[in-house]
Design an enzyme around this catalytic site. Structure first.
Site, PDB file in Angstrom:
ATOM      1  N   CYS A   1      -3.733  -5.156  21.850  1.00 40.78           N
ATOM      2  CA  CYS A   1      -2.966  -4.556  21.863  1.00 40.78           C
ATOM      3  C   CYS A   1      -3.378  -3.067  21.089  1.00 40.78           C
ATOM      4  CB  CYS A   1      -2.211  -5.518  20.725  1.00 40.78           C
ATOM      5  SG  CYS A   1      -1.357  -4.987  19.560  1.00 40.78           S
TER       6      CYS A   1
ATOM      7  N   HIS B   1      -2.428  -2.822  17.303  1.00 40.21           N
ATOM      8  CA  HIS B   1      -4.118  -3.696  16.735  1.00 40.21           C
ATOM      9  C   HIS B   1      -5.004  -4.406  16.715  1.00 40.21           C
ATOM     10  CE1 HIS B   1       0.249  -4.781  15.071  1.00 40.21           C
ATOM     11  NE2 HIS B   1      -0.343  -4.909  13.843  1.00 40.21           N
TER      12      HIS B   1
ATOM     13  N   CYS C   1       1.985  -7.586  16.003  1.00 47.32           N
ATOM     14  CA  CYS C   1       3.433  -7.493  15.662  1.00 47.32           C
ATOM     15  C   CYS C   1       4.038  -8.033  16.023  1.00 47.32           C
ATOM     16  CB  CYS C   1       3.226  -6.444  17.955  1.00 47.32           C
ATOM     17  SG  CYS C   1       2.481  -5.821  17.356  1.00 47.32           S
TER      18      CYS C   1
ATOM     19  N   LYS D   1      -6.300   5.636   9.601  1.00 50.32           N
ATOM     20  CA  LYS D   1      -5.536   4.546   9.848  1.00 50.32           C
ATOM     21  C   LYS D   1      -6.337   3.721   8.103  1.00 50.32           C
ATOM     22  CE  LYS D   1      -2.894   1.273  12.207  1.00 50.32           C
ATOM     23  NZ  LYS D   1      -3.456  -0.071  12.273  1.00 50.32           N
TER      24      LYS D   1
ATOM     25  N   HIS E   1       3.518   0.891   2.577  1.00 53.68           N
ATOM     26  CA  HIS E   1       5.241   0.643   1.751  1.00 53.68           C
ATOM     27  C   HIS E   1       6.088   2.013   0.659  1.00 53.68           C
ATOM     28  CE1 HIS E   1       2.301  -2.705   3.305  1.00 53.68           C
ATOM     29  NE2 HIS E   1       3.609  -2.404   4.389  1.00 53.68           N
TER      30      HIS E   1
ATOM     31  N   CYS F   1       1.284 -11.174  20.349  1.00 51.66           N
ATOM     32  CA  CYS F   1       0.590 -10.290  19.727  1.00 51.66           C
ATOM     33  C   CYS F   1       0.880 -10.832  17.941  1.00 51.66           C
ATOM     34  CB  CYS F   1       0.787  -8.771  20.081  1.00 51.66           C
ATOM     35  SG  CYS F   1      -0.648  -8.034  17.925  1.00 51.66           S
TER      36      CYS F   1
ATOM     37  N   LYS G   1      -8.207  -2.696   5.963  1.00 47.15           N
ATOM     38  CA  LYS G   1      -8.937  -3.751   5.181  1.00 47.15           C
ATOM     39  C   LYS G   1     -10.509  -3.168   5.335  1.00 47.15           C
ATOM     40  CE  LYS G   1      -5.316  -7.449   3.891  1.00 47.15           C
ATOM     41  NZ  LYS G   1      -4.637  -8.159   4.263  1.00 47.15           N
TER      42      LYS G   1
ATOM     43  N   HIS H   1       1.140  -1.245  -0.006  1.00 47.61           N
ATOM     44  CA  HIS H   1       0.258  -0.324   0.077  1.00 47.61           C
ATOM     45  C   HIS H   1       0.624   1.104  -0.145  1.00 47.61           C
ATOM     46  CE1 HIS H   1       0.906   0.500   4.298  1.00 47.61           C
ATOM     47  NE2 HIS H   1       0.191  -0.467   4.017  1.00 47.61           N
TER      48      HIS H   1
HETATM   49  N1  MSP Z   1       8.129  -7.372   8.603  1.00 49.90           N
HETATM   50  C1  MSP Z   1       8.354  -6.012   8.909  1.00 49.90           C
HETATM   51  C2  MSP Z   1       9.797  -5.351   8.866  1.00 49.90           C
HETATM   52  C3  MSP Z   1      11.081  -6.229   9.253  1.00 49.90           C
HETATM   53  S1  MSP Z   1      12.320  -5.374   9.009  1.00 49.90           S
HETATM   54  C4  MSP Z   1      13.503  -6.554   9.407  1.00 49.90           C
HETATM   55  C5  MSP Z   1       7.415  -5.103   9.058  1.00 49.90           C
HETATM   56  N2  MSP Z   1       6.099  -5.432   8.210  1.00 49.90           N
HETATM   57  S2  MSP Z   1       5.328  -4.410   7.611  1.00 49.90           S
HETATM   58  O1  MSP Z   1       5.142  -5.053   6.572  1.00 49.90           O
HETATM   59  O2  MSP Z   1       4.009  -4.188   8.184  1.00 49.90           O
HETATM   60  O3  MSP Z   1       6.107  -3.110   6.962  1.00 49.90           O
HETATM   61  C6  MSP Z   1       6.975  -2.430   6.153  1.00 49.90           C
HETATM   62  C7  MSP Z   1       7.494  -1.035   6.359  1.00 49.90           C
HETATM   63  O4  MSP Z   1       6.589  -0.513   6.072  1.00 49.90           O
HETATM   64  C8  MSP Z   1       7.585  -0.583   8.071  1.00 49.90           C
HETATM   65  O5  MSP Z   1       8.987   0.099   8.721  1.00 49.90           O
HETATM   66  C9  MSP Z   1       6.677   0.604   8.615  1.00 49.90           C
HETATM   67  O6  MSP Z   1       6.448   1.153   9.819  1.00 49.90           O
HETATM   68  C10 MSP Z   1       6.292   0.529   6.977  1.00 49.90           C
HETATM   69  N3  MSP Z   1       4.224   1.241   7.281  1.00 49.90           N
HETATM   70  C11 MSP Z   1       3.678   0.008   7.092  1.00 49.90           C
HETATM   71  N4  MSP Z   1       2.563   0.470   6.581  1.00 49.90           N
HETATM   72  C12 MSP Z   1       2.584   2.183   7.004  1.00 49.90           C
HETATM   73  C13 MSP Z   1       2.092   3.077   6.778  1.00 49.90           C
HETATM   74  N5  MSP Z   1       0.843   3.500   6.980  1.00 49.90           N
HETATM   75  N6  MSP Z   1       2.304   4.782   6.758  1.00 49.90           N
HETATM   76  C14 MSP Z   1       3.860   4.438   6.345  1.00 49.90           C
HETATM   77  N7  MSP Z   1       4.934   3.482   6.605  1.00 49.90           N
HETATM   78  C15 MSP Z   1       3.703   2.216   7.534  1.00 49.90           C
HETATM   79  O7  MSP Z   1       6.816  -4.224   9.959  1.00 49.90           O
END
Ligand code: MSP
Length: 509
Positions: free
Chosen positions: A144, A147, A130, A297, A21, A127, A300, A18
């Protein structure tokens, strides 16, 4: 040549990417491209974090296998390279048994050798969202706080990592900036966390409860905890297990870019692991905020998850890159809405930037027969003298948003220069020398603009260069110092055809 190793976090593959990322990937890409322009030898790593309970549960619910989910969704993340025009040099997957597993297991063994791992019993909450063991005092109304789900209560035999042993060392390294956490407020958070006392961390799950992961070396009845597995990507991705030369070249990382929710794993946990394994610590951890969707936030269940591909399909890669980099404060939270997207696109990309390029190229086509005109000796445009190279300040200090806003001001001032100098009147009045000079100033300014914009909007930068009759920027051979000199455009060279960079969005439609 100075080396520069930068990483994003690796994403979970329980869904498709999304714009959150996308934000992290694009911010990291800007920094990587900027360092390449500065002549550094850059390695930019990203990838996917595929193990753990989250995926195992999802596979169970969907009556499929974790592998099947991993294949589909990891490919969607890898596709971001094309969708967002990322310059990552590699993409690592934690399910890669050839590349990642041996290095993760080697790190585990080093922790065992250092006596930093012991067996115990974990009796508490977990959790799945997390992927973390959490204590009762972290829960809000039994749930949590991130979540909003009830954690599982588990009692099982685990290996533990002695994080508490390294608390003082980690704190000292953060305080003396050997490990610099930015922005500084985030460093303070971690210092406070350390001061409150660090607990040892469960570092494995029994295989019978979770088999989707890497087996603990010499004890295959246990699976390595997903965060221990995932964090090690930063070293397995640069040859920790099998390529000493490569590893010694790149490690330690210069910057880990991570979101605010996962800083606590990147510090204190990751530096604790590295200290135990007697490996150098990363130099910087840069923490970005979260992007929400229309003030909420993304989730889904709310159905408000924004797919980066949809934006790119409609308006192009650079339009999305621009929004994320300019509108979301680099160190803070921000919001996405289509309304704001269209507003910024129309005002700043179509009207300010696009209009400047097209009017300058069109005038040069008409008045100089599509050739670079002859400037006078003092052609440096002091009257639009805000040419200061803001990238050093903006990017190196992680204020990409401010750097872009500065460039916006420059573009505006160039538009004003056109309005003031009125080249069409100079042409009408046959003031050829002055006309040529004004046009040279503008064209040469566009050349500078193409360099300034490059890390943020690489495609747009190259489209501008094409219209100026210049080659694309080649990061590997680009000489920033030389290119920064005024006077790079040579008199008499052909310029290219004008094209519309950002067609205006009809907001009424
Ligand atoms: N798999 C772990 C990271 C492991 S690193 C050794 C994880 N994955 S995640 O898919 O949940 O998140 C990946 C990255 O995207 C994280 O840095 C997270 O903070 C970022 N984001 C997830 N949702 C986000 C937003 N809505 N906005 C900005 N960044 C966000 O955590």
């Amino acid at each position: 040549m100075k080396k520069f190793y930068i990483t994003t976090s690796i994403s979970y593959i329980n869904g498709k990417p999304h714009i959150g990322h996308a934000l992290e990937a694009v911010q990291t890409d800007v920094i990587a491209r900027w360092h390449r322009l500065k002549g550094e030898d850059v390695f930019f790593l990203t990838g996917t974090d595929e193990h753990g309970s989250k995926i195992a549960k999802l596979a169970e619910d969907q009556k499929t296998t974790p592998q099947a989910i991993a294949e589909t969704n990891s490919a969607a993340f890898a596709q971001l390279k094309t969708i967002l025009n990322l310059s990552n040099d590699d993409f690592i997957r934690t399910s890669d048994q050839g590349r990642h597993w041996p290095g993760a297991q080697k790190l585990w063994r080093k922790l065992v050798e250092a006596d930093a791992i012991y067996k115990g019993t974990y009796n508490g909450f977990y959790c799945v969202g997390c992927e973390a063991f959490i204590t009762k005092k972290d829960l809000v109304d039994g749930k949590c706080p991130i979540h909003k789900t009830s954690p599982e209560l588990i009692k099982e035999e685990n290996y533990f990592f002695k994080l508490s042993n390294y608390a003082d060392q980690i704190k000292a390294k953060i305080q003396n900036k050997e490990l610099e956490i930015l922005p500084v407020g985030r460093a303070k958070e971690i210092i406070n966390m350390i001061d409150a006392g660090l607990h040892d961390v469960s570092f494995s799950r029994p295989k019978e409860k979770l088999s989707w992961g890497i087996p603990v070396p010499d004890d295959p009845e246990h699976t390595i905890y997903v965060w221990c597995d995932a964090l090690s990507n930063y070293i397995t991705g640069v040859g920790f297990d099998d390529d000493e030369k490569k590893f010694n070249k790149w490690w330690p990382a210069d910057i880990h870019v991570v979101g605010k929710d996962i800083l606590r794993f990147h510090s204190p946990l990751w530096p604790g692991m590295l200290l135990a394994a007697n490996l150098p610590l990363p130099k910087q951890i840069f923490v970005h905020g979260f992007v929400s969707s229309n003030g909420h936030k993304m989730s889904k269940s709310l159905g408000n998850v924004i797919d980066p591909e949809e934006i790119v399909d409609k308006y192009g890669t650079d339009a999305l890159r621009y929004y994320l980099l300019r509108e979301i404060p680099t160190t803070d939270d921000g919001d996405f809405s289509w309304k704001r997207f269209e507003e910024i696109y129309n005002n700043e990309l179509a009207d300010n930037l696009g209009n400047l390029i097209s009017r300058v190229i069109v005038m040069a086509g008409k008045y100089t027969d599509s050739k670079i005109p002859k400037p006078t000796a003092d052609s440096y445009p002091h009257n639009i003298g805000i040419f200061k190279y803001i990238n050093d300040e903006g990017i190196d200090k992680f204020r990409i948003d401010l750097a872009i806003k500065e460039i916006g001001i420059l573009i505006k001032s160039l538009n004003q220069y056109v309005d003031e100098k009125k080249p069409w009147l100079l042409h009408k009045e046959n003031k050829t020398e002055e006309l040529n000079n004004v046009l040279y100033n503008l064209l040469e300014s566009l050349r500078w603009l193409s360099i300034l914009l490059y890390p943020f909007l690489p495609q747009t930068s190259n489209k501008i260069r094409y219209q100026l009759g210049l080659d694309d920027i080649n990061e590997k051979s680009f000489n920033l110092e030389e290119e920064r000199e005024w006077g790079g455009l040579k008199e008499g060279n052909d310029i290219g055809k004008p094209s519309i960079l950002f067609p205006k969005i009809d907001t009424k439609a």
